[in-house]
Design a protein around this motif. Structure first.
Motif, short mmCIF file in Angstrom:
data_model
loop_
_atom_site.label_atom_id
_atom_site.label_comp_id
_atom_site.label_asym_id
_atom_site.label_seq_id
_atom_site.Cartn_x
_atom_site.Cartn_y
_atom_site.Cartn_z
N LYS A 190 0.82 -1.25 0.13
CA LYS A 190 -0.12 -0.12 -0.16
C LYS A 190 0.80 1.21 -0.07
O LYS A 190 0.44 2.17 -0.57
CB LYS A 190 -0.91 -0.09 1.16
CG LYS A 190 -2.22 -0.79 0.96
CD LYS A 190 -3.22 -0.64 1.85
CE LYS A 190 -4.43 -1.52 1.41
NZ LYS A 190 -5.34 -1.60 2.69
N SER A 191 2.10 1.37 0.57
CA SER A 191 2.98 2.34 0.68
C SER A 191 3.89 2.55 -0.61
O SER A 191 4.79 3.27 -0.56
CB SER A 191 3.66 2.35 2.00
OG SER A 191 4.53 1.26 2.20
N GLN A 192 3.40 1.57 -1.49
CA GLN A 192 4.38 1.72 -2.77
C GLN A 192 5.81 1.34 -2.59
O GLN A 192 6.59 1.88 -3.58
CB GLN A 192 3.95 2.83 -3.56
CG GLN A 192 2.26 3.14 -3.74
CD GLN A 192 2.20 4.00 -4.86
OE1 GLN A 192 3.06 4.69 -5.03
NE2 GLN A 192 0.80 3.97 -5.42
N ARG A 193 6.14 0.69 -1.65
CA ARG A 193 7.62 0.25 -1.28
C ARG A 193 8.30 -0.69 -2.10
O ARG A 193 9.30 -0.95 -2.55
CB ARG A 193 7.88 0.25 0.02
CG ARG A 193 8.04 1.43 0.88
CD ARG A 193 8.30 1.25 2.26
NE ARG A 193 7.18 0.58 2.96
CZ ARG A 193 7.38 -0.31 3.84
NH1 ARG A 193 8.51 -0.44 4.47
NH2 ARG A 193 6.09 -0.80 4.60
N ALA A 213 5.65 -2.09 -10.47
CA ALA A 213 4.17 -1.45 -10.30
C ALA A 213 3.30 -2.52 -10.49
O ALA A 213 2.20 -2.88 -9.63
CB ALA A 213 3.73 -0.43 -10.87
N GLU A 226 3.37 -5.14 -7.65
CA GLU A 226 2.73 -4.50 -6.44
C GLU A 226 1.07 -4.89 -6.60
O GLU A 226 0.69 -5.25 -5.38
CB GLU A 226 3.44 -3.14 -6.28
CG GLU A 226 2.85 -2.57 -5.13
CD GLU A 226 3.49 -1.11 -4.85
OE1 GLU A 226 4.64 -1.23 -4.28
OE2 GLU A 226 2.82 -0.46 -5.43
N GLN A 227 0.71 -4.41 -7.66
CA GLN A 227 -0.70 -4.38 -7.71
C GLN A 227 -1.31 -5.89 -7.81
O GLN A 227 -2.25 -6.35 -6.93
CB GLN A 227 -1.26 -3.80 -9.01
CG GLN A 227 -2.61 -3.80 -9.03
CD GLN A 227 -3.22 -3.01 -8.01
OE1 GLN A 227 -2.69 -1.87 -7.85
NE2 GLN A 227 -4.28 -3.49 -7.51
N ARG A 266 7.44 -1.85 -5.40
CA ARG A 266 7.74 -1.23 -6.71
C ARG A 266 9.29 -0.87 -6.82
O ARG A 266 9.77 -0.84 -7.88
CB ARG A 266 6.82 -0.45 -7.20
CG ARG A 266 6.63 1.02 -6.56
CD ARG A 266 5.73 1.75 -7.46
NE ARG A 266 4.39 1.49 -7.24
CZ ARG A 266 3.49 2.06 -7.94
NH1 ARG A 266 3.46 3.20 -8.64
NH2 ARG A 266 2.14 1.50 -7.71
#
Length: 573
Positions: free
Chosen positions: A127-130, A139, A142-143, A132
């Motif tokens: 959720k905190s995009q770490r 990305a 991550e999704q 990717r």
DNA sequence: GCCGTTTTCGGCCCGACTGTTTTCAGTCG
């Protein structure tokens, strides 16, 4: 305390995952997985085997080292090596590798780079995009992780064979209608007729240019397209079921069908044989160098590696390969061998159809006999019968037999085994019956010792004929009750009693490994539907599927016999 | 860590798809 095989298998599987995350020798990892699989398919408890002084290292994929570890686990309840590894690697990582798209390598990176050690940490990191930012991730990955997390609850499931059958059938019909499509067949564990399936593997042959892939992912029930290529695609249906489609040329059909039918363990074992013969097996054929030497049919593939044809239900690497080499494969029972059903209900208790309707349905199936076995009084919720009501039913059966032609209605009862080991009806009525189907419906949680004693005491009653749904399990709902099945089977053999393979798709009780154990011990089984409606009589096919997975041949099954022959077998020793 | 009709040491099944890379590793079946 008895340690169950499944618990040890679970420990070995966890060990394999953690070692893999640690970057251990992959073959050592595989060794744990193979051993776990062996334990999972074993009909007897290793605790019992050890008690009887058996050498566990004689079991396939279990050597000296693992045999010793199993003995320690049985003795102490603890797996020391696993605890050591868990001190170095968080146990929560095991769960992460079960998410689609995450394997040991990526989980290790997530742990080392981001300190992710459990599902919660993974969700936060995504959720905190770490995620990717990591090398090798992106990305999209991550999704995918976020999607997998939100879907997790329903994905773990395995589906009962009977529930999947209609889904499979309509998908197959849909695919068959696509222009250029020739053959459509469902492979995988579905074809091996496993009691539950995790996904569907559909194999298609078609002409060049057929729009099969595009059309496959456009199916009405598709919820998401997981992957789509020219020869292989995967979709998720709204029901949560995953479906894989593979497209191959006609010349590879047999090899592909063989390959995708599995099981994985069976395939690996046969490939190993192929390697020794300087052959290579893949989904396109059997190859000697670059030359294809087989592949159009499965029989060809087997022949190329020196084996007789092995039925899909046997392909579990449980001795079938050795048997195929020596031409000692069983001639498996089939639905056509069955001459009657020995466990059905009527409106007298909790069945939905009358005595007469059930008998006529049996006649339509071409059966020679049908045993009516309604519940006894103890099962109050099913409106179980006392002696008086059963006597009335027996008279009704006499009248029906006078009027019916072509099928004989047998007098029976599904009598409860009380906790004391006594049967729920008096001997004076039981002795008037052709057979009894004896069952446990209460006290499923008794200890192994007491449960085993209870059943064997019941068998001491001379009117005990068949032990119904012996473990009481309900697939995906209720675990098998704890019972020493080997002792129960031995007791049945000594007394001239039998066990049932209950064909209800929720039960399939005995399971395949126990069927095999019965066969090896020389104990015959009844395959019975426990039908509560006339339609339910068709459950026989699921019972036969399970029996085939347990290597049963017609002579191993009571109800493949004519009534005249069966009658003799029902006489107690 | 297992295993042996080529081996008690040196092997251990094979290919497609995806995403991330820029020629491939990871995952999956």
């Amino acid at each position: 305390m008895t340690v169950h095989n499944a618990e040890i298998a679970e420990m070995f599987d966890r060990m394999a995952i953690l070692l893999e995350i640690q970057g251990a020798n992959p073959f050592r990892v595989r060794a744990y997985r193979n051993a776990a699989r062996t334990l999972g398919g074993l009909p007897r408890s290793v605790s019992d085997m050890l008690c009887e002084g058996e050498d566990l290292s004689k079991l396939p994929d279990i050597g000296k080292d693992l045999a010793g570890k199993i003995a320690d686990i049985v003795e102490t309840g603890q797996f020391a090596a696993l605890r050591d590894v868990e001190r170095e690697v968080p146990a929560g990582l095991v769960e992460l590798t079960r998410l689609p798209g995450l394997g040991a390598t990526r989980v290790r990176v997530l742990y080392e780079e981001l300190g992710v050690s459990d599902i919660g940490g993974l969700r936060r990191a995504a959720k905190s995009q770490r995620i990717r930012e990591l090398r090798g991730f992106g990305a999209k990955t991550e999704q995918r992780i976020l999607d997998a997390l939100s879907r997790r609850a329903q994905e773990e499931r395995r589906y009962k064979l009977a529930d999947v059958e209609p889904i499979a059938n309509s998908y197959v019909r849909y695919l068959e209608a696509i222009p250029g499509v020739k053959e459509v067949i469902v492979a995988g564990s579905y074809r091996r007729r496993k009691e539950t399936v995790g996904d569907l593997d559909i194999l298609v042959t078609c002409e060049k240019g057929s729009p099969v892939m595009e059309t496959f992912v456009e199916y009405d029930e598709v919820d998401a397209v997981v992957s789509k290529g020219t020869t292989r695609s995967t979709v998720l249906l709204r029901s949560g079921l995953q479906v894989d489609l593979r497209v191959v040329a006609q010349v590879s059909y047999g090899a592909a069908l063989y390959y995708f039918t599995g099981s994985k363990a069976h395939n690996i074992a046969v490939r190993t044989i192929a390697v020794k013969k300087k052959l290579k097996i893949n989904e396109y054929g059997v190859f000697k160098g670059k030359r294809r030497v087989a592949g159009a049919t499965e029989t060809e593939v087997f022949k190329a590696v020196g084996l007789h044809y092995i039925e899909p239900e046997l392909r579990e690497d449980r001795g079938e390969i050795e048997a195929a080499r020596k031409n000692r494969l069983p001639h498996l029972v089939s639905v056509g061998d069955v001459r009657g059903d020995l466990h059905v209900h009527t409106t007298a208790t909790d069945g939905r159809h009358s005595l007469k309707r059930m008998a006529e349905a049996a006649k339509e199936l071409g059966y020679e006999y049908l045993a009516i076995t309604d519940h006894s009084k103890r099962v109050v919720v099913a409106h179980g019968m006392d002696e008086k009501r059963l006597r009335k039913q027996l008279a009704a059966i006499d009248r029906l037999n006078e009027e019916l032609r072509g099928v004989r209605v047998l007098k029976g009862v599904e009598v409860d085994i009380l906790e004391s080991g006594k049967l729920d009806l008096s001997d004076s009525i039981l002795e008037q019956l052709d057979l009894t189907v004896c069952a446990i419906h209460t006290g499923l949680g008794l200890s192994r010792e007491r449960q085993t004693e209870r059943i064997i005491r019941a068998m001491d009653n001379p009117h005990f004929t068949i032990l119904a749904h012996p473990t009481g399990r309900l697939i995906n709902q209720r675990a098998a009750c704890d019972v020493d099945m080997e002792r129960v089977m031995q007791a049945a053999l000594e007394r001239g009693c039998y066990l049932e393979l209950n064909a209800q798709p929720d039960r399939l009780d005995l399971d395949d490994a126990h069927c095999r154990m019965a066969k090896d011990m020389g104990l015959k089984l009844a395959i019975s539907t426990d039908a509560h409606t006339a339609d339910n009589l068709s459950y026989m096919r699921f019972g036969v599927d399970q029996a085939r997975r347990g290597w049963l041949e017609p002579e191993d099954v009571l109800n493949t016999r004519s009534w005249r022959k069966l009658q003799k077998l029902l006489v107690r020793l």
